[in-house]
Design a protein around this motif. Structure first.
Motif, short mmCIF file in Angstrom:
data_model
loop_
_atom_site.label_atom_id
_atom_site.label_comp_id
_atom_site.label_asym_id
_atom_site.label_seq_id
_atom_site.Cartn_x
_atom_site.Cartn_y
_atom_site.Cartn_z
N THR A 283 26.50 13.07 67.20
CA THR A 283 25.66 12.09 67.91
C THR A 283 26.45 11.49 69.07
O THR A 283 25.90 11.17 70.12
N PHE A 284 27.76 11.32 68.84
CA PHE A 284 28.59 10.72 69.88
C PHE A 284 28.70 11.65 71.09
O PHE A 284 28.75 11.20 72.22
N LEU A 285 28.68 12.96 70.82
CA LEU A 285 28.72 13.90 71.95
C LEU A 285 27.46 13.74 72.79
O LEU A 285 27.50 13.73 74.02
N SER A 286 26.29 13.60 72.12
CA SER A 286 25.05 13.55 72.91
C SER A 286 24.93 12.24 73.69
O SER A 286 24.47 12.24 74.83
N VAL A 287 25.37 11.14 73.12
CA VAL A 287 25.25 9.88 73.87
C VAL A 287 26.22 9.88 75.07
O VAL A 287 25.89 9.40 76.16
N ILE A 288 27.39 10.49 74.89
CA ILE A 288 28.32 10.59 76.03
C ILE A 288 27.71 11.48 77.12
O ILE A 288 27.81 11.20 78.32
N ALA A 289 27.05 12.58 76.69
CA ALA A 289 26.45 13.49 77.67
C ALA A 289 25.39 12.75 78.50
O ALA A 289 25.31 12.93 79.72
N VAL A 290 24.59 11.90 77.84
CA VAL A 290 23.57 11.15 78.60
C VAL A 290 24.27 10.18 79.57
O VAL A 290 23.89 10.07 80.74
N ALA A 291 25.31 9.51 79.08
CA ALA A 291 26.03 8.55 79.95
C ALA A 291 26.62 9.27 81.18
O ALA A 291 26.53 8.78 82.30
N ARG A 292 27.17 10.46 80.95
CA ARG A 292 27.75 11.21 82.09
C ARG A 292 26.65 11.62 83.08
O ARG A 292 26.85 11.56 84.30
N ALA A 293 25.48 12.04 82.55
CA ALA A 293 24.39 12.47 83.44
C ALA A 293 23.90 11.28 84.27
O ALA A 293 23.66 11.41 85.48
N VAL A 294 23.79 10.11 83.64
CA VAL A 294 23.36 8.90 84.38
C VAL A 294 24.37 8.62 85.49
O VAL A 294 24.02 8.33 86.63
N GLU A 295 25.67 8.75 85.14
CA GLU A 295 26.72 8.47 86.12
C GLU A 295 26.68 9.46 87.29
O GLU A 295 26.89 9.10 88.44
N LYS A 296 26.38 10.74 86.97
CA LYS A 296 26.38 11.76 88.04
C LYS A 296 25.17 11.61 88.97
O LYS A 296 25.26 11.91 90.15
N ALA B 262 36.39 13.29 72.44
CA ALA B 262 35.09 12.61 72.58
C ALA B 262 35.20 11.17 72.09
O ALA B 262 34.63 10.26 72.68
N ARG B 263 35.96 10.97 71.02
CA ARG B 263 36.12 9.61 70.48
C ARG B 263 36.76 8.69 71.52
O ARG B 263 36.34 7.56 71.72
N LYS B 264 37.76 9.26 72.23
CA LYS B 264 38.45 8.48 73.26
C LYS B 264 37.45 8.10 74.37
O LYS B 264 37.37 6.95 74.79
N GLU B 265 36.68 9.08 74.83
CA GLU B 265 35.72 8.80 75.90
C GLU B 265 34.65 7.82 75.42
O GLU B 265 34.22 6.93 76.15
N TRP B 266 34.22 8.01 74.17
CA TRP B 266 33.19 7.11 73.60
C TRP B 266 33.69 5.67 73.64
O TRP B 266 32.98 4.75 74.06
N LEU B 267 34.96 5.47 73.24
CA LEU B 267 35.52 4.12 73.21
C LEU B 267 35.60 3.53 74.62
O LEU B 267 35.33 2.35 74.84
N GLU B 268 35.94 4.38 75.59
CA GLU B 268 36.02 3.89 76.98
C GLU B 268 34.65 3.45 77.48
O GLU B 268 34.54 2.59 78.34
N ARG B 269 33.59 4.10 76.97
CA ARG B 269 32.23 3.79 77.44
C ARG B 269 31.51 2.79 76.53
O ARG B 269 30.35 2.46 76.78
N SER B 270 32.18 2.32 75.48
CA SER B 270 31.50 1.48 74.50
C SER B 270 31.26 0.07 75.01
O SER B 270 32.10 -0.54 75.67
N ALA B 271 30.06 -0.45 74.67
CA ALA B 271 29.73 -1.84 75.03
C ALA B 271 30.32 -2.81 74.02
O ALA B 271 30.23 -4.01 74.20
N LEU B 272 30.90 -2.29 72.94
CA LEU B 272 31.21 -3.16 71.81
C LEU B 272 32.69 -3.47 71.62
O LEU B 272 33.04 -4.24 70.73
N ASN B 273 33.56 -2.87 72.46
CA ASN B 273 34.99 -3.07 72.21
C ASN B 273 35.34 -4.55 72.16
O ASN B 273 35.12 -5.28 73.12
#
Ligand code: BT5
Length: 335
Positions: free
Chosen positions: A162-175, A275-286
């Motif tokens: 699931t974390f891979l797919s949410v990162i993929a959406v975040a990257r697409a929004v960014e691109k 992916a975990r590293k990227e997920w943490l960088e993009r997390s709203a919750l840190n």
């Protein structure tokens, strides 16, 4: 039938026909009211009804109203060709309407569909959220897709995907847009604090083997404010609302699937750590104080990260496998 699947009244259809007639030009409220022999207020009411039914209508005080053409329909052939040498997206099943792309993908996977097969639909009559919730899925405006994966992993590791797919959406929004998005555990993508995408991961497994995983991805691309139901649990938004610009759905899907392919290839080669590293960088919750509710039980604490299986970690040492997160929240209930 309107883009949101509603029948239009005769009066709304008459306004729509006049807007259609002038193509991309503006028509004044006065002209509409004269041609239809109704009051300006009646015209304004029908404009609002059309917006609620999924039409995008610009209005400018000095010029009147203009119908914004809906973006092109999904070009599954173009995506399939662009991704034909990749693991994900070479095979695309495009549907005009379905109950839920996850449901169709699940059935195709049971029948032996190959890894990387993608099901997309223009609209869903009962798009699935978590825990039996509904994902609101009007026609013609958003992306609803489900990807079949057959990873050689233990069932316990499947939530990592699931974390891979949410990162993929975040990257697409960014691109594709100038917008900044943040991930909210476990499966939401937020823009300015409102939910723009939801992910639903479903699995078929045996005790120690995953048969397949379905990654369900819903992204609000060109949905207008009027198209959201009033009773959503949390604030919701779309790329259109945030940026004012229409996103090409075919282009968004292609970039999203490319990013997912890239992340999944990395996952198969190097595991979950990158992916975990990227997920943490993009997390709203840190570091945020949160309240997590799971089956009526509330837990509170400061987020310290996610563990190797995707569980949310709190400073109390608690490890949370599932639940709904509210930033801040009712801490009194937890004391
Ligand atoms: C999710 O559930 O966020 C997972 C949504 C997954 C949808 C995709 S679309 C393609 C694929 N096929 C499917 O059938 N499903 C997947 P959850 O965290 O439970 O959030 C659901 C809640 O979000 C609902 O109860 C509403 O309050 C709210 N909601 C419903 N539709 C929404 C929308 N379009 N945008 C934002 N929020 C919405």
């Amino acid at each position: 039938m309107s883009p949101a699947g509603r029948a239009l009244s005769r009066s709304a259809e008459s306004v729509l026909a006049l807007l259609h007639d002038v193509g991309n030009a503006f028509v004044s409220g006065e002209e509409l009211s004269r041609k239809l022999t109704v009051s300006r207020t009646a015209v304004w009411k029908q404009i609002n009804n059309l917006r609620a039914a999924g039409y995008r209508i610009d209005s400018e005080a000095s010029r009147g109203y203009r119908l914004v053409p809906l973006p092109e329909n999904f070009d599954a052939g173009a995506i399939g060709r662009a991704l034909k040498n990749r693991r994900i997206g070479g095979e695309i099943v495009a549907l005009k309407e379905t109950v839920s792309t996850n449901q169709i993908a699940f059935r195709l996977a049971e029948e032996g569909a190959s890894e990387g097969t993608v099901v997309v639909a223009d609209q869903q009559s009962a798009g699935k959220g978590r825990l039996g919730r509904i994902w609101h899925s009007p026609a013609g405006v958003n992306l609803y897709c489900s990807v079949i994966l057959r990873p050689p992993i233990q069932p316990v590791a499947a939530p990592q995907l699931t974390f891979l797919s949410v990162i993929a959406v975040a990257r697409a929004v960014e691109k594709l847009t100038p917008l900044k998005s943040r991930i909210k555990w476990p499966n939401d993508l937020l823009i300015n604090g409102a939910k723009v995408a939801g992910l639903l991961n479903e699995m078929s497994a045996e005790t120690d083997k995953v048969n397949f995983v379905i990654l369900g991805i819903g992204v609000n691309l060109n949905m207008t404010r009027e198209q959201f139901p009033a009773d959503l649990r949390h604030p919701a938004t779309s790329l259109l609302i945030e940026s004012g610009a229409i996103t090409d759905r075919t282009e968004f899907a292609r970039v999203l699937l490319e990013e997912l392919d890239d992340l999944y290839t990395g996952f198969l080669a190097a595991g979950y750590a990158p992916a975990r590293k990227e997920w943490l960088e993009r997390s709203a919750l840190n570091g945020a104080l949160v309240t997590v509710t799971d089956h009526g039980v509330q837990r509170c604490g400061r987020v310290t990260g996610i563990d190797e299986f995707g569980a949310l970690l709190l400073d109390s040492g608690e490890q949370i496998l599932s639940g709904d997160v509210v930033i801040g929240g009712e801490f009194a209930a937890c004391n």
